[in-house]
Design a protein around this motif. Sequence first.
Motif, PDB file in Angstrom:
ATOM      1  N   PRO A   1      55.035  87.357  -6.229  1.00 23.48           N
ATOM      2  CA  PRO A   1      55.015  88.788  -5.862  1.00 23.48           C
ATOM      3  C   PRO A   1      53.809  89.118  -4.985  1.00 23.48           C
ATOM      4  N   GLY A   2      54.054  89.886  -3.967  1.00 26.87           N
ATOM      5  CA  GLY A   2      52.986  90.268  -3.044  1.00 26.87           C
ATOM      6  C   GLY A   2      52.784  89.265  -1.930  1.00 26.87           C
ATOM      7  N   VAL A   3      53.363  88.062  -2.060  1.00 26.27           N
ATOM      8  CA  VAL A   3      53.216  87.019  -1.046  1.00 26.27           C
ATOM      9  C   VAL A   3      54.574  86.665  -0.446  1.00 26.27           C
ATOM     10  N   THR A   4      55.550  86.382  -1.336  1.00 28.06           N
ATOM     11  CA  THR A   4      56.882  86.020  -0.866  1.00 28.06           C
ATOM     12  C   THR A   4      57.550  87.227  -0.206  1.00 28.06           C
ATOM     13  N   ARG A   5      58.258  86.945   0.895  1.00 27.37           N
ATOM     14  CA  ARG A   5      58.930  88.015   1.646  1.00 27.37           C
ATOM     15  C   ARG A   5      60.443  87.815   1.589  1.00 27.37           C
ATOM     16  N   ALA A   6      61.154  88.936   1.662  1.00 20.32           N
ATOM     17  CA  ALA A   6      62.612  88.896   1.654  1.00 20.32           C
ATOM     18  C   ALA A   6      63.163  89.799   2.755  1.00 20.32           C
ATOM     19  N   VAL A   7      64.320  89.401   3.313  1.00 16.66           N
ATOM     20  CA  VAL A   7      64.986  90.157   4.379  1.00 16.66           C
ATOM     21  C   VAL A   7      66.472  90.206   4.031  1.00 16.66           C
ATOM     22  N   SER A   8      67.120  91.347   4.320  1.00 12.77           N
ATOM     23  CA  SER A   8      68.554  91.476   4.031  1.00 12.77           C
ATOM     24  C   SER A   8      69.307  91.852   5.295  1.00 12.77           C
ATOM     25  N   SER A   9      70.636  91.655   5.234  1.00 14.62           N
ATOM     26  CA  SER A   9      71.481  91.937   6.398  1.00 14.62           C
ATOM     27  C   SER A   9      71.530  93.425   6.701  1.00 14.62           C
ATOM     28  N   SER A  10      71.381  94.273   5.685  1.00 14.30           N
ATOM     29  CA  SER A  10      71.363  95.723   5.885  1.00 14.30           C
ATOM     30  C   SER A  10      70.718  96.355   4.655  1.00 14.30           C
ATOM     31  N   VAL A  11      70.422  97.640   4.743  1.00 12.87           N
ATOM     32  CA  VAL A  11      69.802  98.360   3.621  1.00 12.87           C
ATOM     33  C   VAL A  11      70.604  99.631   3.372  1.00 12.87           C
ATOM     34  N   GLY A  12      71.028  99.790   2.121  1.00 12.79           N
ATOM     35  CA  GLY A  12      71.755 101.004   1.763  1.00 12.79           C
ATOM     36  C   GLY A  12      71.137 101.671   0.531  1.00 12.79           C
ATOM     37  N   TRP A  13      71.101 102.945   0.512  1.00 13.49           N
ATOM     38  CA  TRP A  13      70.621 103.747  -0.618  1.00 13.49           C
ATOM     39  C   TRP A  13      69.203 103.378  -1.060  1.00 13.49           C
ATOM     40  N   GLY A  14      68.362 103.027  -0.042  1.00 13.08           N
ATOM     41  CA  GLY A  14      66.959 102.722  -0.343  1.00 13.08           C
ATOM     42  C   GLY A  14      66.748 101.380  -1.017  1.00 13.08           C
ATOM     43  N   GLY A  15      67.759 100.512  -0.976  1.00 13.78           N
ATOM     44  CA  GLY A  15      67.641  99.215  -1.652  1.00 13.78           C
ATOM     45  C   GLY A  15      66.984  98.174  -0.765  1.00 13.78           C
ATOM     46  N   TYR A  16      65.689  98.257  -0.579  1.00 12.97           N
ATOM     47  CA  TYR A  16      64.979  97.362   0.339  1.00 12.97           C
ATOM     48  C   TYR A  16      64.872  95.954  -0.241  1.00 12.97           C
ATOM     49  N   PRO A  17      64.920  94.918   0.599  1.00 14.12           N
ATOM     50  CA  PRO A  17      64.984  93.528   0.109  1.00 14.12           C
ATOM     51  C   PRO A  17      63.741  93.084  -0.639  1.00 14.12           C
ATOM     52  N   ASN A  18      62.547  93.598  -0.314  1.00 14.53           N
ATOM     53  CA  ASN A  18      61.326  93.139  -0.982  1.00 14.53           C
ATOM     54  C   ASN A  18      61.298  93.512  -2.469  1.00 14.53           C
ATOM     55  N   LYS A  19      62.234  94.373  -2.921  1.00 13.66           N
ATOM     56  CA  LYS A  19      62.309  94.695  -4.345  1.00 13.66           C
ATOM     57  C   LYS A  19      62.752  93.483  -5.166  1.00 13.66           C
ATOM     58  N   THR A  20      63.354  92.497  -4.509  1.00 11.68           N
ATOM     59  CA  THR A  20      63.816  91.305  -5.225  1.00 11.68           C
ATOM     60  C   THR A  20      62.702  90.300  -5.473  1.00 11.68           C
ATOM     61  N   VAL A  21      61.524  90.472  -4.857  1.00 11.13           N
ATOM     62  CA  VAL A  21      60.436  89.498  -5.016  1.00 11.13           C
ATOM     63  C   VAL A  21      59.156  90.191  -5.449  1.00 11.13           C
ATOM     64  N   ASP A  22      59.262  91.377  -6.077  1.00  9.03           N
ATOM     65  CA  ASP A  22      58.062  92.124  -6.470  1.00  9.03           C
ATOM     66  C   ASP A  22      57.652  91.858  -7.915  1.00  9.03           C
ATOM     67  N   GLY A  23      58.401  91.005  -8.634  1.00 10.40           N
ATOM     68  CA  GLY A  23      58.052  90.667 -10.007  1.00 10.40           C
ATOM     69  C   GLY A  23      58.543  91.671 -11.048  1.00 10.40           C
ATOM     70  N   ASP A  24      59.160  92.765 -10.614  1.00  6.30           N
ATOM     71  CA  ASP A  24      59.632  93.820 -11.529  1.00  6.30           C
ATOM     72  C   ASP A  24      61.100  93.540 -11.876  1.00  6.30           C
ATOM     73  N   LYS A  25      61.353  93.223 -13.145  1.00  9.96           N
ATOM     74  CA  LYS A  25      62.708  92.889 -13.575  1.00  9.96           C
ATOM     75  C   LYS A  25      63.451  94.082 -14.199  1.00  9.96           C
ATOM     76  N   THR A  26      63.033  95.289 -13.861  1.00  9.05           N
ATOM     77  CA  THR A  26      63.743  96.492 -14.315  1.00  9.05           C
ATOM     78  C   THR A  26      65.113  96.524 -13.646  1.00  9.05           C
ATOM     79  N   LEU A  27      66.189  96.693 -14.459  1.00 11.77           N
ATOM     80  CA  LEU A  27      67.532  96.554 -13.919  1.00 11.77           C
ATOM     81  C   LEU A  27      68.256  97.880 -13.755  1.00 11.77           C
ATOM     82  N   SER A  28      67.641  98.973 -14.165  1.00 11.31           N
ATOM     83  CA  SER A  28      68.252 100.286 -13.952  1.00 11.31           C
ATOM     84  C   SER A  28      67.135 101.329 -13.928  1.00 11.31           C
ATOM     85  N   PRO A  29      67.306 102.385 -13.162  1.00  6.48           N
ATOM     86  CA  PRO A  29      68.482 102.633 -12.321  1.00  6.48           C
ATOM     87  C   PRO A  29      68.481 101.720 -11.095  1.00  6.48           C
ATOM     88  N   TYR A  30      69.454 101.891 -10.228  1.00  8.29           N
ATOM     89  CA  TYR A  30      69.636 101.009  -9.064  1.00  8.29           C
ATOM     90  C   TYR A  30      68.465 101.060  -8.095  1.00  8.29           C
TER      91      TYR A  30
END
Length: 639
Positions: A45-74
């Motif tokens: 977290p804080g070092v690894t980077r992520a990129v996605s094909s598109s972003v919808g509803w504020g779902g930015y790709p770096n949320k997948t590598v931030d170390g936060d495993k909270t699964l809701s809300p979306y």
Amino acid sequence: MEFRKKFLPCWIAVFVSSKMKSIAFLYIQICYFIGVQTYDQLVRPGVTRAVSSSVGWGGYPNKTVDGDKTLSPYTYCMHTYIEHTEAWLRVDLGEIYNLKSVKIWYRNDRPAYSTKRLQGFSIRLSNTPTPVPSEVCYQDPGDQTLPVVLERDCQGEARYVWFYTNRDNGDGVALEICEVEVYGCQSSYYGRNCSERCGHCQDKEQCDIINGSCPGSCEPGYKGPKCDTECRTRYYGRNCSQQCGHCGRKEPCHHINGSCPGSCEPGYRGHKCNMACQPLYYGRKCKERCGHCRNRKPCHHINGTCPGSCEPGYRGQKCNTGCKKGFYGTSCSQVCGHCAINATCDHVDGSCPSGHCEPGWKFNSKRCDEECDDGRYGFYCRDTCSGHCAGGLPCRKIDGVCTGGCTDGWTHSYCNKACQKGYYGLNCRHVCGHCKGMAICDHVNGSCPPQECEPGWKKASDWKCDQACEKGMYGASCLRVCGHCGGNATCDHVNGSCPSGYCAPGWKRTSDGKCDQECDDGTFGYNCMVTCSGHCADGLPCSKTDGLCPRGCMNGWTNSYCNEKCSHGSYGKACMERCGYCADNEPCNHINGTCPGSCEPGYQGKKCDTEGGPRTSGFMCKSLCANVCNAVCKKQIGN
């Protein structure tokens, strides 16, 4: 993974290691000794980077590598836009790793939908950030409901981990991932705690992360499923199938390239010691040369023995020993003739060594039994007399010496050497003159071959060029006249330069040291070092010899050099004019006599040399005289 669930404390140890290092280390040791195989979690977290094909509803790709495993809300999760035909998430690990598995957390705020959108997705690997990688390490069959948290094997060598789908599961093509973890080892490592290093897999391929086996063949020099075992002694290369050469002292060759660590056994060469010595050489380092085998056949490359008989004049197994003294030829069976000073003949053909017979005798059929003809001498009469003996006498047949001396231009006891360069005549006692182009004079009479002398030397009827130019002349054929050297010195007879380094007054020294150019206008004296005053009459230059002005000075200047202004109270030509009555006794202009300021009372004009009119006085003669005056008043005071 099952073993991760079973030995959860081991993973807790890794998680808390940053704050409780000693406890974490203890947990890891326990895991190691009970046989649990662990792998590094490579997402930082804080070092690894992520990129996605598109972003919808504020779902930015770096949320997948931030170390936060909270699964809701979306809003804690990454979400692509659903209006596309494909969706992907790319996680950049920063460098290439040997990967084992990938773990993802899906959103759990929609129980009705569960993980329906994820069905049919794939995990892919690449080492370059290409849009759609082709190496698939996991493909979901899409026929079953997936858990919210799932981990899948994904073995391979990669820097980028991709999550890809182009499947519409009823409400568009989309990816929804809350967190990603990637497990594996550093590149080229595998096994328990990633502590073991991969072997020598072909083409630098990564070994199996669990057991270290290579996916293909091994690099040359290694064998075994892990490619970590060197070839056995005296074998090397790919699959250890090549046999070593003849390394010295029976040493094994290099297990990879077959090279020998030291020298080769006698008779072999090359860095692999797998080549016999080149023809005509044998032995250690192939440095020993074969003997004289019959018909120049090569000797044995190891011991140097000849395969048959020897060439004429040689004997022994290696044919490297000459015949005994007094014998020669095939099998050394022939007896030598009568060579000079009892020398033995050539052991091959019976000739006398170096062609030496007794001096004064012919080499006739290699037997030396006839005296030399007149005009020849020495060993085998092969030398010709010089022909330069005094009086035309022949040389001595034994040694070719001229007993009566030599003719002019020749020297040595044989009279066969011309005088050395620069000398000529009887006994070479005379020194050559100065021939043009440094040509060598005739060693007999001393004349110059081009009939021309070096500059500075006179021609003469004998063309010896040994007399310098007469005083005052120099150069080629002594035709040039010297310049004006200082102190009446004569110039150098070769190049005309002045020896003292300075010129007579009025002449300047050129770059070649000559004094043949007058001073430039405006300069005079030795080497033209002095500058004229510039005040000569009629604008004429001063004398280049002594600096004097030929027609006197300009107005306002005096003395012989016209470099002094007229003295106080005078001006004009030859300073013969007297200044007027300038105020405060100031000097007038030394050229035209004008006063710099006003005039003395009673005088007027630019030069203050004109008195005022009748009955005037004072400054500029502007005051009237007193009425009591019957005559002209005093100019200064008006009385």
